[in-house]
Design an enzyme around this catalytic site. Structure first.
Site, short mmCIF file in Angstrom:
data_model
loop_
_atom_site.label_atom_id
_atom_site.label_comp_id
_atom_site.label_asym_id
_atom_site.label_seq_id
_atom_site.Cartn_x
_atom_site.Cartn_y
_atom_site.Cartn_z
N GLY A 1 0.91 -1.22 0.03
CA GLY A 1 0.04 0.05 0.03
C GLY A 1 0.89 1.20 -0.07
N ARG B 1 -31.77 -11.13 11.71
CA ARG B 1 -30.49 -10.90 10.71
C ARG B 1 -29.74 -9.74 11.02
NH1 ARG B 1 -31.68 -11.53 4.84
NH2 ARG B 1 -33.83 -11.18 5.33
N THR C 1 -7.33 -11.56 4.04
CA THR C 1 -6.18 -12.06 3.41
C THR C 1 -4.78 -11.06 3.90
OG1 THR C 1 -6.57 -10.90 1.47
CG2 THR C 1 -6.63 -13.38 1.60
N GLU D 1 -2.27 -8.60 6.36
CA GLU D 1 -1.92 -8.78 7.64
C GLU D 1 -2.15 -10.06 8.25
OE1 GLU D 1 -0.13 -6.62 8.62
OE2 GLU D 1 -0.82 -5.11 7.26
#
Length: 683
Positions: free
Chosen positions: A187, A342, A431, A433
């Site tokens: 990043g 929910r 996914t 770290e």
């Protein structure tokens, strides 16, 4: 009773929202201050949000229609403006951090703050910090954290980039020996960063490989921003679902780039001038930066889930569809149990993660102080805790955002609903770290290590008081007289019941895994990791329930306790496979003969009843997150409830609607139509 002929559903939206707010029994401001860690912090956040939202540069009305390149350039403009505002308003570093957290555009400078800077401050030598500290603090340089490679990510030990020490010149040579060693997904690397912390294998004279270490490397010229010689750097392209468009995730290859010896981050591990290795006090001290990021992910997930559910709850409150109610109108969809059961539990998870994340951040700050003085006693505990929680919150957040989006039906698929954008930006959390399935394995190994330390040679070797918070559930294996609770309707009103069930589940799963090493079932690793983490969280939620009365007035405390209890009950519901597998549901039959053969029915009834009790509070509980319309940027989640009007207004801004006849008509549509007519005439 039929509705009057003049009834306008779009006008009913605001009426329904006003009625929902009037039905809330709690003080929204009191709960808001509770969530934001005090009235002073909330007022500061509100002030900063107002400054940002009133600044023309931070207008969001056109960003949905922008290209990725335009969004990246916009992101850099926002970053520059943010630090101008910091100077104008004399914001502290914490206030600037707060401003960054309010902005929802994934600014590359945010990567600098959460990866590059913490790693340097935790692990750089005093000399290196003295040289660059002021530049880092003032953003005179912009950094990134180069760990992941094209060929390796979570498996840090197998990274291929090398840093070879050359004693003759007192330099390290940074090199990418293969295509797969190319740094990837970094990043802020693609076009923004001037410097980077590079994770590379330390190679000592003679070729001895000491494994991954950290090195400070300049990437671009500070005068021209051009890439320096020996480096090949660029952007890796658009991400799935068009997520994170403002962030320039990049690649980098190094061709024998020389850096000074002092550019190794050597606070804990180092190399002498002659090339001898200085051993760190703990093998995994270099993971400190990653632990910092993971600890922040818990609170971040809570606020993001809160955003998604705020939009969904508001829309479900004003959307009417289906059965005709007593008022002669279609029912508000929030009143359907199949929907509110929910959505309302999502509120509970947001509340728990926000509070849990704050506690975790305090724990990390303590760890950082300990590490600075050489105390590594809590490092392993924090590593396990952050690994398990990272998996839990990211998996939960992804699921909850998608549940929120789908709850809004067809309109939820519109970009103007806003939740799809949140989902696209958050889905990679599974996914980055640490890939979640790999982290599950780390939690399992730590749990088995704790188990062996508690029960060695078949006999207990410790006491419950000596157990750490992440392994406290193992006390259940120390006393053979301890039994799972008997379950009846009243059991589910007591937080102790779900907490104890979740702890028993963790204890028995870890015990089972210890007995079946070498022959695990396909899902054992993930089940153990989740069980251990959820047992830890459940115990913390129990503490939250006990302590909330010290912060909130009785009415507000009672509602928040119900929110926390709902978290516990729905966590138990999600764990039913394990609980039933181990016979932990010791349900008391009700009636003679029993009304139901399902031992879990009372749990589900309790969840439904609790959702029903919290239903009138749903708008107040989500208002308490404090998100403004500007922050949510959702036509369906507007504060006043006028969702249809907001959606209509958004659609008018669509570039395709700016011309009556599309540019594609002459080039493509007209020829297609003419061809079709000619062919039809021949039939």
């Amino acid at each position: 009773m039929a509705p009057p002929q003049s009834h306008d559903p779009s006008k009913q939206n605001a009426v329904d929202m006003n009625n929902a707010r009037a039905a809330t029994s709690t003080s929204v401001s009191d709960v808001r201050h509770f969530l934001h860690n005090g009235a002073a912090h909330w007022r500061k956040r509100e002030q900063i949000s107002q400054i940002l939202s009133s600044d023309p540069l931070f207008d969001k009305s056109k960003r949905t229609f922008a290209t990725r390149k335009e969004l990246y350039i916009r992101g850099q403009a926002l970053s520059n403006r943010l630090y101008e505002l910091q100077e104008v308003h004399k914001w502290s570093s914490e206030e600037t951090k707060l401003a960054l957290s309010i902005i929802d555009e994934g600014l590359p400078v945010g990567m600098f703050r959460c990866t590059f800077e913490p790693v340097l401050r935790l692990q750089a030598s005093p000399e290196l910090l003295s040289k660059y500290g002021a530049l880092i603090a003032s953003k005179g340089i912009l950094g990134c954290y180069l760990q992941t490679e094209l060929g390796h990510g979570t498996n840090v030990g197998r990274l291929e980039t090398t840093a070879t020490y050359i004693p003759e010149t007192r330099e390290f040579e940074i090199h990418s020996p293969t295509l797969s060693s190319t740094k990837w997904w970094i990043g802020a690397l693609g076009k923004t960063a001037t410097h980077g912390v590079v994770q590379a294998k330390l190679i000592l004279p003679g070729g001895k490989d000491m494994g991954p270490h950290l090195f400070f490397v300049q990437l671009r010229c500070l005068d021209t921003h051009k890439v320096l010689p020996g480096r090949v750097i660029g952007d890796i392209g658009p991400k799935a679902l068009a997520g994170y468009p403002t962030t320039d995730n990049g690649f980098a290859r190094f061709d024998r780039v020389r850096i000074p010896k002092e550019n190794m981050l050597s606070k804990f591990a180092g190399v002498t001038d002659a090339g001898e290795y200085i051993t760190p006090p703990h093998a995994k001290l270099s993971y400190g930066g990653m632990l910092y990021i993971r600890s922040g992910m818990v609170t971040g997930a809570g606020w993001l889930i809160g955003k998604g559910v705020t939009v969904a709850i508001r829309y479900a409150t004003v959307r009417r569809q289906g059965e005709i109610g007593s008022d002669g109108l279609e029912r508000q969809i929030i009143t359907y149990p199949s929907l509110n059961v929910r959505l309302i539990p999502i509120i509970s998870r947001a509340y728990v993660f926000v509070e849990l994340g704050r506690a975790l951040t305090r724990g990390f700050n303590t760890l950082a102080r300990d590490l600075s003085s050489g105390d590594t006693s809590q490092l392993a505990e924090m590593h396990m805790m952050t690994s398990g929680l990272k998996v839990l919150v990211s998996t939960t957040g992804i699921q909850d955002l998608e549940t929120a989006r789908r709850s809004m039906g067809g309109h939820g698929y519109s970009a103007f609903a806003g939740v799809g954008r949140m989902y696209a930006d958050y889905v990679p959390a599974a996914t980055y770290e640490g890939e979640n399935y790999v982290l599950d394995g780390q939690v399992l190994r730590a749990a088995l290590k704790s188990f062996r330390s508690v029960v060695a040679g078949g006999a207990p070797t410790t006491t419950a008081a000596a157990l750490s918070p992440t392994s406290y559930y193992l006390r259940l294996l120390l006393d053979k007289n301890l039994l799972p609770p008997e379950l009846g309707p009243a059991s589910w009103k007591q937080p102790a019941t779900p907490i104890l069930l979740l702890e028993w589940r963790a204890a028995l799963l870890v015990h089972e895994s210890a007995q079946t090493i070498g022959e695990p079932d396909a899902s054992a690793t993930q089940r153990v990791s989740r069980a251990v983490t959820e047992a830890f969280v459940a115990a913390r939620v129990g503490e939250m329930i006990q302590g909330v009365g010290n912060t909130l007035k009785p009415r507000e405390a009672d509602v928040v306790k119900k929110v926390y209890l709902l978290y516990l009950l729905t966590t138990v519901e999600s764990a039913l496979v394990d609980l039933l597998s181990f016979g932990l549901f010791r349900a008391v039959p009700m009636g003679n003969p029993p009304r139901s053969r399902d031992p879990t029915r009372e749990l589900r009834l309790a969840i439904a009843a609790l959702c029903g009790e919290l239903l009138p509070e749903a708008i107040g509980l989500t208002d308490a997150f404090g998100f403004s319309d500007w922050e949510l940027d959702s036509a369906l989640g507007v504060y006043d409830g006028t969702a249809y009007e907001a959606l209509w207004k958004k659609v008018q801004e669509e570039p395709l609607n700016q011309t009556e006849v599309t540019e594609a008509y002459e080039a493509s549509i007209k020829p297609l139509l003419m061809r079709g007519r000619r062919l039809a005439a021949k039939l």
